[in-house]
Design an enzyme around this catalytic site. Structure first.
Site, PDB file in Angstrom:
ATOM      1  N   HIS A 173      42.515  21.745  28.715  1.00 31.35           N
ATOM      2  CA  HIS A 173      43.824  22.158  28.200  1.00 31.35           C
ATOM      3  C   HIS A 173      44.808  22.389  29.334  1.00 31.35           C
ATOM      4  CE1 HIS A 173      40.563  23.511  25.529  1.00 31.35           C
ATOM      5  NE2 HIS A 173      41.313  22.940  24.620  1.00 31.35           N
TER       6      HIS A 173
HETATM    7  S1  FES Z   1      41.960  24.845  30.028  1.00 30.50           S
HETATM    8 FE1  FES Z   1      40.942  25.125  28.140  1.00 30.50          FE
HETATM    9  S2  FES Z   1      38.868  25.270  28.699  1.00 30.50           S
HETATM   10 FE2  FES Z   1      39.895  25.056  30.587  1.00 30.50          FE
END
Ligand code: FES
Length: 208
Positions: A173
């Site tokens: 993410h």
């Molecule tokens: S940014 Fe979501 S698990 Fe690492």
């Protein structure tokens, strides 16, 4: 963010579930070096090769260990290895002077430091134990599990993406960690965790 699989990120064994499924999948261990305390000594100089590829999973007896000892003598400046401890990857990086300088610049710049989401000085994230009068800021030891949803960030290999702050990048993410493993951008709420560890000598640590 795109499909995490295409970037090579992995979930830890503790990755949270979402709709009954893991947010990202433990698809391959190819990007990581898994070295048990026992195998470390056996691997010897082979460990110095950064893009060293191993597909070994941790043995059950290794998973059960509450402590593990690591010989650091084969890790060259700028290199990193991943060892398994209590079923989780632990990142060990021998930082360059530039890595340390970059991290400590943040500490000395009040505006940047105050903007940190999880305020920690670099010096508080590395062991200050001394052997022979030497400090050890070159050794950064962290649990390699993103504090957002538990994926394993990239950045251990020289060919990995290191994110915007020359540290580690979690493509699941889009969390960016700096050269001290502090969260600088993206959804992760905390810095990469520093496990309990002790220097047994200048070139040996015990984690746990
Ligand atoms: S940014 Fe979501 S698990 Fe690492």
């Amino acid at each position: 963010m795109g499909n995490p699989h295409s970037h090579g990120a992995q979930c830890s064994h503790d990755a949270p579930q979402k709709n009954g499924q893991e947010e990202c999948h433990d698809e391959s261990k190819r990007d990581f070096i898994f070295i048990s305390a026992a195998s470390m000594a056996a691997v010897g100089t082979g460990v110095v090769a950064w893009p060293f590829v191993a597909t070994l999973g941790p043995a059950k007896d290794t998973l059960a260990l509450s402590t593990t000892e690591i010989d650091l003598s084969h890790i060259q400046e700028g290199q990193a290895v991943t060892v398994m401890w209590r079923g989780k990857p632990v990142f060990i990086r021998r930082r360059t002077a530039q890595d340390i300088e970059l991290a400590r610049k943040v500490d000395s710049d009040a505006a940047t430091f105050n903007n940190l989401r999880d305020k920690q000085k670099d010096a508080d994230r590395v062991k200050q134990s001394t052997f022979g009068g030497k400090e050890m800021p070159q050794w950064l030891v962290m649990v390699g599990v993103c504090t957002h949803l538990g994926c394993v960030p990239m950045g251990q290999k020289s060919t990995d993406m290191h994110g915007d702050f020359d540290g580690w990048f979690c493509p699941c993410h889009g969390s960016h960690y700096d050269s001290a493993g502090r969260i600088r951008k993206g959804p992760a709420p905390h810095n990469l965790a520093v496990p309990t560890y002790t220097f047994l000598s200048e070139n040996r640590i015990r984690i746990g």
